[in-house]
Structure formats: C-alpha cells, structure tokens
Design a protein around this motif. Structure first.
Motif, PDB file in Angstrom:
ATOM      1  N   ARG A   1      -8.610  -3.473  -4.307  1.00 33.28           N
ATOM      2  CA  ARG A   1      -8.934  -2.776  -3.066  1.00 33.28           C
ATOM      3  C   ARG A   1      -9.382  -3.766  -1.994  1.00 33.28           C
ATOM      4  O   ARG A   1      -8.977  -3.674  -0.821  1.00 33.28           O
ATOM      5  N   THR A   2     -10.197  -4.739  -2.375  1.00 30.25           N
ATOM      6  CA  THR A   2     -10.667  -5.741  -1.408  1.00 30.25           C
ATOM      7  C   THR A   2      -9.510  -6.538  -0.830  1.00 30.25           C
ATOM      8  O   THR A   2      -9.446  -6.785   0.387  1.00 30.25           O
ATOM      9  N   LEU A   3      -8.556  -6.926  -1.680  1.00 28.71           N
ATOM     10  CA  LEU A   3      -7.402  -7.686  -1.201  1.00 28.71           C
ATOM     11  C   LEU A   3      -6.525  -6.860  -0.267  1.00 28.71           C
ATOM     12  O   LEU A   3      -6.027  -7.370   0.747  1.00 28.71           O
ATOM     13  N   VAL A   4      -6.347  -5.594  -0.586  1.00 24.83           N
ATOM     14  CA  VAL A   4      -5.524  -4.732   0.267  1.00 24.83           C
ATOM     15  C   VAL A   4      -6.166  -4.554   1.637  1.00 24.83           C
ATOM     16  O   VAL A   4      -5.503  -4.653   2.677  1.00 24.83           O
ATOM     17  N   LEU A   5      -7.473  -4.287   1.663  1.00 20.79           N
ATOM     18  CA  LEU A   5      -8.160  -4.082   2.938  1.00 20.79           C
ATOM     19  C   LEU A   5      -8.149  -5.353   3.790  1.00 20.79           C
ATOM     20  O   LEU A   5      -7.987  -5.286   5.018  1.00 20.79           O
ATOM     21  N   ARG A   6      -8.300  -6.503   3.156  1.00 20.64           N
ATOM     22  CA  ARG A   6      -8.269  -7.756   3.911  1.00 20.64           C
ATOM     23  C   ARG A   6      -6.887  -8.005   4.517  1.00 20.64           C
ATOM     24  O   ARG A   6      -6.772  -8.475   5.659  1.00 20.64           O
ATOM     25  N   ALA A   7      -5.848  -7.698   3.760  1.00 21.06           N
ATOM     26  CA  ALA A   7      -4.493  -7.915   4.261  1.00 21.06           C
ATOM     27  C   ALA A   7      -4.206  -7.048   5.474  1.00 21.06           C
ATOM     28  O   ALA A   7      -3.632  -7.513   6.470  1.00 21.06           O
ATOM     29  N   PHE A   8      -4.608  -5.783   5.429  1.00 23.24           N
ATOM     30  CA  PHE A   8      -4.367  -4.908   6.579  1.00 23.24           C
ATOM     31  C   PHE A   8      -5.276  -5.267   7.755  1.00 23.24           C
ATOM     32  O   PHE A   8      -4.872  -5.117   8.918  1.00 23.24           O
ATOM     33  N   GLU A   9      -6.481  -5.704   7.482  1.00 22.92           N
ATOM     34  CA  GLU A   9      -7.368  -6.100   8.578  1.00 22.92           C
ATOM     35  C   GLU A   9      -6.797  -7.302   9.332  1.00 22.92           C
ATOM     36  O   GLU A   9      -6.928  -7.398  10.554  1.00 22.92           O
ATOM     37  N   ALA A  10      -6.124  -8.204   8.603  1.00 21.49           N
ATOM     38  CA  ALA A  10      -5.487  -9.339   9.263  1.00 21.49           C
ATOM     39  C   ALA A  10      -4.341  -8.898  10.165  1.00 21.49           C
ATOM     40  O   ALA A  10      -3.995  -9.606  11.122  1.00 21.49           O
ATOM     41  N   LYS A  11      -3.773  -7.723   9.885  1.00 27.57           N
ATOM     42  CA  LYS A  11      -2.714  -7.181  10.732  1.00 27.57           C
ATOM     43  C   LYS A  11      -3.267  -6.350  11.882  1.00 27.57           C
ATOM     44  O   LYS A  11      -2.494  -5.833  12.705  1.00 27.57           O
ATOM     45  N   GLY A  12      -4.591  -6.194  11.948  1.00 29.54           N
ATOM     46  CA  GLY A  12      -5.191  -5.417  13.016  1.00 29.54           C
ATOM     47  C   GLY A  12      -5.569  -4.008  12.638  1.00 29.54           C
ATOM     48  O   GLY A  12      -5.869  -3.197  13.522  1.00 29.54           O
ATOM     49  N   PHE A  13      -5.598  -3.701  11.325  1.00 27.90           N
ATOM     50  CA  PHE A  13      -5.913  -2.345  10.867  1.00 27.90           C
ATOM     51  C   PHE A  13      -7.026  -2.409   9.823  1.00 27.90           C
ATOM     52  O   PHE A  13      -6.749  -2.391   8.615  1.00 27.90           O
ATOM     53  N   PRO A  14      -8.271  -2.488  10.231  1.00 27.57           N
ATOM     54  CA  PRO A  14      -9.378  -2.530   9.267  1.00 27.57           C
ATOM     55  C   PRO A  14      -9.505  -1.216   8.505  1.00 27.57           C
ATOM     56  O   PRO A  14      -9.269  -0.136   9.042  1.00 27.57           O
ATOM     57  N   ASN A  15      -9.877  -1.341   7.221  1.00 29.02           N
ATOM     58  CA  ASN A  15     -10.062  -0.185   6.328  1.00 29.02           C
ATOM     59  C   ASN A  15      -8.782   0.599   6.075  1.00 29.02           C
ATOM     60  O   ASN A  15      -8.835   1.784   5.732  1.00 29.02           O
ATOM     61  N   CYS A  16      -7.633  -0.040   6.220  1.00 26.16           N
ATOM     62  CA  CYS A  16      -6.355   0.625   5.947  1.00 26.16           C
ATOM     63  C   CYS A  16      -5.951   0.370   4.499  1.00 26.16           C
ATOM     64  O   CYS A  16      -6.059  -0.753   3.997  1.00 26.16           O
ATOM     65  N   TYR A  17      -5.479   1.428   3.837  1.00 27.07           N
ATOM     66  CA  TYR A  17      -5.133   1.354   2.415  1.00 27.07           C
ATOM     67  C   TYR A  17      -3.642   1.191   2.158  1.00 27.07           C
ATOM     68  O   TYR A  17      -3.245   0.810   1.052  1.00 27.07           O
ATOM     69  N   GLY A  18      -2.779   1.514   3.097  1.00 25.70           N
ATOM     70  CA  GLY A  18      -1.352   1.413   2.831  1.00 25.70           C
ATOM     71  C   GLY A  18      -0.520   2.108   3.880  1.00 25.70           C
ATOM     72  O   GLY A  18      -1.015   2.561   4.926  1.00 25.70           O
ATOM     73  N   CYS A  19       0.766   2.196   3.595  1.00 22.64           N
ATOM     74  CA  CYS A  19       1.738   2.841   4.480  1.00 22.64           C
ATOM     75  C   CYS A  19       2.461   3.919   3.691  1.00 22.64           C
ATOM     76  O   CYS A  19       2.783   3.732   2.511  1.00 22.64           O
ATOM     77  N   ILE A  20       2.745   5.016   4.343  1.00 19.55           N
ATOM     78  CA  ILE A  20       3.378   6.157   3.694  1.00 19.55           C
ATOM     79  C   ILE A  20       4.708   6.456   4.361  1.00 19.55           C
ATOM     80  O   ILE A  20       4.847   6.329   5.583  1.00 19.55           O
ATOM     81  N   ASP A  21       5.693   6.830   3.559  1.00 16.86           N
ATOM     82  CA  ASP A  21       6.986   7.252   4.085  1.00 16.86           C
ATOM     83  C   ASP A  21       7.733   7.977   2.978  1.00 16.86           C
ATOM     84  O   ASP A  21       7.322   7.953   1.811  1.00 16.86           O
ATOM     85  N   CYS A  22       8.840   8.608   3.361  1.00 17.73           N
ATOM     86  CA  CYS A  22       9.657   9.359   2.409  1.00 17.73           C
ATOM     87  C   CYS A  22      11.077   8.814   2.390  1.00 17.73           C
ATOM     88  O   CYS A  22      11.567   8.266   3.383  1.00 17.73           O
ATOM     89  N   THR A  23      11.723   8.971   1.273  1.00 14.29           N
ATOM     90  CA  THR A  23      13.125   8.624   1.108  1.00 14.29           C
ATOM     91  C   THR A  23      13.815   9.752   0.367  1.00 14.29           C
ATOM     92  O   THR A  23      13.170  10.543  -0.327  1.00 14.29           O
ATOM     93  N   HIS A  24      15.132   9.837   0.548  1.00 14.49           N
ATOM     94  CA  HIS A  24      15.916  10.895  -0.086  1.00 14.49           C
ATOM     95  C   HIS A  24      16.695  10.318  -1.263  1.00 14.49           C
ATOM     96  O   HIS A  24      17.377   9.294  -1.127  1.00 14.49           O
ATOM     97  N   VAL A  25      16.601  10.968  -2.411  1.00 18.88           N
ATOM     98  CA  VAL A  25      17.387  10.621  -3.588  1.00 18.88           C
ATOM     99  C   VAL A  25      18.556  11.592  -3.642  1.00 18.88           C
ATOM    100  O   VAL A  25      18.365  12.797  -3.837  1.00 18.88           O
ATOM    101  N   TYR A  26      19.761  11.067  -3.457  1.00 14.73           N
ATOM    102  CA  TYR A  26      20.947  11.918  -3.349  1.00 14.73           C
ATOM    103  C   TYR A  26      21.423  12.363  -4.729  1.00 14.73           C
ATOM    104  O   TYR A  26      21.522  11.564  -5.667  1.00 14.73           O
TER     105      TYR A  26
END
Length: 449
Positions: free
Chosen positions: A206-231
């Motif tokens: 968790r600490t590594l993930v938060l540090r990585a996003f904070e370096a991108k300008g998003f403090p306290n961010c846990y991840g990115c969400i999206d959807c894909t279609h399985v045909y």
C-alpha cells in the motif's frame, strides 16, 4: 438273577446275524485302508511332481535373474512407481504433439515455453507444484489418468492460444470431454491456491502504491479503474439482446482496478455487454466495500483549499464523480488548470489500458470471439488475472508483437482490446459539492507542484 440271565440269553444274536455283522465291519475297515492308501499315494505323487518341477526351474540359466526381476516389479507396484492398471485395448492411446515437445525439457527452450504457455519452465513447474495436490487423480481400471502437469499445460495453452474445446483434435492428445474437465479443474485449483494474488493493497505494498501515485500528482490514490469487453458467441441460454453491446457484438463486461505497476488489485466480471460501466460498478463488490467504508481506510490528507481526502481511485468519463472516484473534466473549452489536470489524469489512468494490453495479449482466448460456458467464464477470467499477476511478479517481459494480428485480407493491424469509451461524459451531479471539491483541490495541487 437267574431270571435276568435267561432274558440276556434270550437276546443273544444268532450265528447268521453274527456273520453279517462281522462282514459289515470287515468291509468298512477295508474301505478305510483303501482310502488311506490312496491319499498317501496322491501325496507322494504331488511331492514327486513338485520336486521335478523345481528341479527343471532351478536348472534354467535365467532363474535367478527372473526371480530378482519379479521381486523388483512387485516392489515397484507396491510403492506406486508402476500403476496397478494399464490402458486397455479398447481405449484410444493419447498422442504426443506439443505436450511431448514440452516434456523434453533438455530440448524445449524458454522461448518455446513462452510461445506456448506464456511463461518459463521454472514458473510453470512452480505452478504445477502448487496445484499438484488438487489435480492428482486415482488410477482407475480403464486407464491411467492425466497427470497434473499435463492438465495444467493444456489449460494454459488453451487460454494462451485461444483454442476452443470444439476442435476435434488437440496437440495435447486429450479428448473433447477431458479438455472441458481439465480447464474447469485447473480454474478451481488456481482460485483456491492463489486466492491472495488479487487483493487490495495493504502494508508495504500500500505504501509503494500511494507513493507512486503521489509522484504523478495524485496523493492517496489507490489505482485506476476501467472496463473491457470479453467477446463471446451468442449465448444460448440467456436473453441475447442483453449481451449485444454498442459495437454490435456479443460480450461480457469485465471491471478491473490496477496500480501504476500494472498489477491487478480487483476484478469483477459477469454482467452482459449492454450494461454501462457505472452500472457494473454499482453491482460489484468494490462498490459495496467502498460505500461501507471497508475499502479506503488510509490516513486523511489535507490538500489545498482545505479539502480532506482519505483514499480514491481514478476513472474516465464513463463514471460519475464520487467521493472515492476522480474523473477528468472533459469537454473542449477548458481553462489551463483543467487541461493540465486532464492530461495528468489520462497519463496515470493509462496504466489500466496497458494492463489490458498485457492481459489480453498473453491470454488470447479472451481477446477473440469464442464459444464458452457463461457459468464458468467469470472464474476463467479471474484465473488468467491471477496468472497475469504471477508472471508480473516473476518479471516476465511482454512481447508487443502479441498486440498485432493479420486479418482475412492479409493486412497487419492492432487487436481490439474491447475498451468501450463513452462518446459523451456522464452528467455530473453538481448537488454534491464535496465530490467535485476533491478534483478542484487536486488540480490546484498540480498547479503548485
């Protein structure tokens, strides 16, 4: 006394009767002697035959070696080295093909394993060792069962190559019914043994993930969400119109959350392709945990403008802005602060698209339209997500050539990842200023960073 003696003398046997009794007793005695003599004769004959047979066997030159061979064979059967049952003549023998090439570890290179199974022999043997207790089968009267490494190799090959179980032949020498059972068994085993491979970040992770996003300008961010279609092919036992998506193809929606290391931390799949991303989110376990407060428990961070944030994830315009989902501004007429925020948010959110490229490029069964069991499709997709994280931890490099294919006209083109970007952003709820205040504070944070 004299009276009794007279009665006894009166009952004495006559001469004829005495002669008859003597003759009967003599006949019985003679019969017994004959039976004893016959039994002794038979015993002597049997002993003589055994001695003669043993003499002939011992006189053979290979007697000692044959006896040792029989002893070793019996010991091997009792220890399990040799199965008790062998394939019967009425059972078709399993052929070799790709499986025989993979078994020749001295000749099969790492590249061959990567081509067929998407992993090195070391990683493959690690998975086999972990799943072996759940896939080992008892030897039956009809034939020797498939070994765990054979079953696992076929399941990986099917997911990697996109081979369907409808094919009448298989490079692994497995029948159609056995192929279906093999994939289901491996799927259950992966979900049971590696249930800790797809988890929400905690502890040091968790600490590594938060540090990585904070370096991108998003403090306290846990991840990115999206959807894909399985045909998939047109479902047979479900309303087909529900699975007909905006691209006019039958599909199932898969929702995935990843971090900046492309590691999958949450996956949810199973709803028809016609469902919108926000609807899939509301039906997922991620929504239930987030709304209950069980998902985001990090220490609050006070941003500019006095906005306090606990934790959140990044999403595209297919989602509504929530207290724990930050979406871009969107639109064409943007001020510089909004444009800067959208660009950085798009760059950070690009991790989920790269994860989809790696996931579907390696496991191509979920890249193409294929006939599948709608009941087991979610479990199979979760299994390949587990394999995806396993290979990511093993440091497996991704071959970008897997993202290209040749169409029917011989033209090389990039594959369709099944991403469904909405043509228009979801209308924002301006009645919840706290929801939009987080985005404004992050934009101000980037401005002064």
């Amino acid at each position: 006394m004299e009276h009794v003696s007279q009665e006894v003398r009166g009952k004495t046997l006559s001469r004829v009767e005495r002669n008859a009794v003597v003759a009967a007793v003599s006949a019985v005695a003679i019969r017994c002697r004959i039976e004893r003599t016959t039994a002794r004769l038979r015993t002597r004959v049997s002993i003589r035959r055994q001695r003669e047979l043993l003499h002939h066997v011992m006189a053979a030159p290979d007697c000692v070696s044959m006896s040792e061979s029989i002893t070793q064979f019996c010991a091997s059967m009792s220890s399990g080295a040799i199965p008790w049952a062998t394939p019967r003549w009425w059972m078709r023998r399993r052929t070799g093909g790709t499986w025989e090439d993979l078994r020749k570890t001295d000749d099969a290179s790492d590249e061959y394993y990567k081509e067929k199974l998407r992993m090195t022999p070391r990683v493959f043997m690690g998975i086999v060792e972990a799943l072996f207790p759940l896939l080992q089968r008892r030897v039956t009267f009809s034939r020797v069962p498939l070994q765990p490494d054979h079953i696992i190799a076929y399941a990986l090959y099917r997911w990697a190559s996109g081979e369907t179980c409808e094919s009448s032949t298989s490079p692994f020498g497995i029948g159609r019914a056995s192929r279906l059972i093999a994939v289901e068994d491996v799927t259950r085993a992966l979900l049971r043994v590696y249930n800790d491979k797809i988890v929400w970040p905690t502890g040091m992770r968790r600490t590594l993930v938060l540090r990585a996003f904070e370096a991108k300008g998003f403090p306290n961010c846990y991840g990115c969400i999206d959807c894909t279609h399985v045909y998939v092919d047109k479902p047979a036992n479900a309303p087909s119109e529900n699975y007909f998506d905006r691209k006019h193809r039958f599909s199932v929606v898969a929702q995935v959350v990843v971090d900046l290391d492309l590691r999958i931390t949450d996956v949810f799949i199973g709803y028809p392709g016609r469902c919108h991303d926000i609807r899939v989110l509301q039906l997922s376990s991620l929504w239930a945990r987030a709304e209950k407060g069980d998902l985001f428990r990090g220490a609050p961070v006070v941003l500019l403008l006095g906005v306090t944030t606990h934790d959140y994830i990044l999403g595209d315009n297919g989602y509504r802005p929530l207290e724990w989902i930050v979406v871009p501004y969107g639109g064409t007429d943007q001020i510089p602060d909004e444009e800067r925020f959208d660009n950085k948010q798009k760059v950070a959110r690009g991790a989920v698209e790269r994860a989809f490229r790696r996931l579907k490029g390696m496991w191509r069964l979920f890249l193409r339209t294929h006939k599948t069991n709608m009941d087991t499709l979610p479990q199979q997709f979760q299994s390949v997500c587990i394999l995806y994280n396993i290979l990511l931890d093993a440091g497996m490099e991704f071959d970008d050539n897997l993202l290209w294919e040749v169409d029917a006209n011989g033209v090389r083109r990039r594959v369709d990842l099944g991403l469904d970007h909405p043509p228009h952003p979801i209308a924002e709820n301006f009645n919840r200023p706290r929801v939009l205040a987080l985005r404004e504070a992050l934009a101000e944070w980037m401005k002064h960073a």
